[in-house]
Design a protein around this motif. Sequence first.
Motif, short mmCIF file in Angstrom:
data_model
loop_
_atom_site.label_atom_id
_atom_site.label_comp_id
_atom_site.label_asym_id
_atom_site.label_seq_id
_atom_site.Cartn_x
_atom_site.Cartn_y
_atom_site.Cartn_z
N GLU A 87 0.83 -1.13 0.06
CA GLU A 87 -0.15 -0.03 0.11
C GLU A 87 0.85 1.21 -0.07
OE1 GLU A 87 -3.56 2.11 2.44
OE2 GLU A 87 -2.71 0.26 3.23
N GLN A 88 1.76 1.12 0.67
CA GLN A 88 2.94 2.34 0.89
C GLN A 88 4.34 1.86 0.62
OE1 GLN A 88 2.22 3.98 4.64
NE2 GLN A 88 0.66 5.51 3.89
N ALA A 89 4.85 2.25 -0.55
CA ALA A 89 6.35 1.79 -0.76
C ALA A 89 7.24 3.05 -1.25
CB ALA A 89 6.06 1.00 -1.93
N GLU A 90 8.48 2.68 -0.44
CA GLU A 90 9.43 3.75 -0.69
C GLU A 90 10.28 3.19 -1.85
OE1 GLU A 90 9.76 6.72 1.09
OE2 GLU A 90 7.85 6.15 2.20
N LEU A 91 10.19 3.96 -2.82
CA LEU A 91 11.05 3.95 -3.97
C LEU A 91 12.51 4.57 -3.96
CD1 LEU A 91 8.43 4.31 -7.00
CD2 LEU A 91 8.92 2.07 -5.91
N LEU A 95 17.21 6.69 -8.47
CA LEU A 95 17.21 5.81 -9.56
C LEU A 95 16.24 6.24 -10.53
CD1 LEU A 95 17.37 2.33 -7.84
CD2 LEU A 95 19.34 3.72 -8.58
N THR A 96 16.54 6.04 -11.81
CA THR A 96 15.53 6.10 -12.91
C THR A 96 14.71 5.01 -12.68
OG1 THR A 96 16.86 4.87 -14.52
CG2 THR A 96 17.44 7.18 -14.28
N ALA A 97 13.52 5.37 -13.48
CA ALA A 97 12.58 4.05 -13.64
C ALA A 97 12.91 2.75 -14.20
CB ALA A 97 11.13 4.37 -14.52
N ARG A 135 15.07 10.27 -13.29
CA ARG A 135 14.71 9.80 -11.91
C ARG A 135 13.35 9.80 -11.38
NH1 ARG A 135 19.96 12.14 -8.79
NH2 ARG A 135 21.53 11.54 -10.09
N LEU A 136 13.03 8.77 -10.51
CA LEU A 136 11.78 8.69 -9.88
C LEU A 136 11.49 9.74 -8.77
CD1 LEU A 136 12.01 4.71 -8.90
CD2 LEU A 136 10.69 5.86 -10.84
N SER A 137 12.31 10.62 -8.43
CA SER A 137 11.93 11.44 -7.70
C SER A 137 10.99 12.63 -8.33
CB SER A 137 13.16 12.25 -7.15
OG SER A 137 13.85 13.03 -8.30
N SER A 138 10.83 12.71 -9.67
CA SER A 138 10.35 13.49 -10.35
C SER A 138 8.74 13.04 -10.89
CB SER A 138 11.11 14.27 -11.67
OG SER A 138 11.17 13.18 -12.60
N VAL A 147 5.15 2.00 -12.24
CA VAL A 147 6.52 1.48 -11.94
C VAL A 147 6.38 0.58 -10.98
CG1 VAL A 147 9.02 2.01 -11.16
CG2 VAL A 147 7.67 3.46 -12.72
N LEU A 148 5.76 0.79 -9.83
CA LEU A 148 5.75 -0.34 -8.65
C LEU A 148 4.86 -1.57 -9.09
CD1 LEU A 148 6.48 -0.58 -5.82
CD2 LEU A 148 4.14 0.35 -5.14
N ILE A 149 3.85 -1.38 -9.83
CA ILE A 149 3.27 -2.54 -10.21
C ILE A 149 3.91 -3.18 -11.51
CG2 ILE A 149 1.08 -3.36 -11.87
CD1 ILE A 149 -0.42 -0.97 -10.36
#
Length: 265
Positions: A87-91, A95-97, A135-138, A147-149
């Motif tokens: 439900e809550q994930a820390e990416l 890193l890029t996708a 980057r995933l930060s953006s 991306v998580l799925i």
Amino acid sequence: METTENILVLRDLTMDYGGKLVLNRVNLEVKRGQIIGYIGPNGAGKSTTVKIMLGLIQNYQGTVELFGEDIAQGDISYKRRIGYVPEQAELYDNLTAMEFLVFTGELYGMERHYAEQKAEKLLKEFDLFSVMDTRLSSFSKGMRQKVLITSSLLHNPDLLFLDEPLSGLDANSMMIIREMLAQLAEQGKTIFYSSHIMDVVEKISNRIVLLVKGEVVADGTFEELQELSQEGTLSGIFNQLTGFTDHGERASRFISIMQDGDADA
């Protein structure tokens, strides 16, 4: 394509946190090809159940079997056959996708070049091809969820645990996920789906398990659950079986408090 083969078995699963009984003798058998809607109020023990099955929580009582093996025996090879969307994930924001997906794929034992090829194709289907080296930060919440799925599906798992997987997704992406889950189940994949969005659970699940205060209080198809209630929707059934029937009155009181004093302003 539901079969008689058990993919997941819980026997008298019990979990105690400092004297608080979170799970109380939960018994469950899940067949290959089933989509299980695992629902319940906050604090019912849903996330604890999933984390135990993932091997993230120990010190439970009872037996947990995945793919016919007791996970307490220490062999963690079963984890390569599992996908998980929390439900809550820390990416890893730096890193890029693409870097994140390749990293995840390698953790599951995939060859780097194979993970890259699959990740590129999957990101394209999610309309993320143009930003795969960003980057995933953006990324927005919905983009991060895609991306998580993708990371949970990259290694073609046999058993998929999804905890509120549609959070933040646009309507088109939600339709893709729902259709994909149905097709995966037809291919014999097993899906354990936890969500508070009752209409989605009702539509995609061929079996619904309701957990209340650590105990299974209902287990069956939507039609079978309807027989336990006078309600016509899963939301209504959920409210009745969990004893939550004063939502209308609470909403009215909330509005009354919110508007109190406005007339004198």
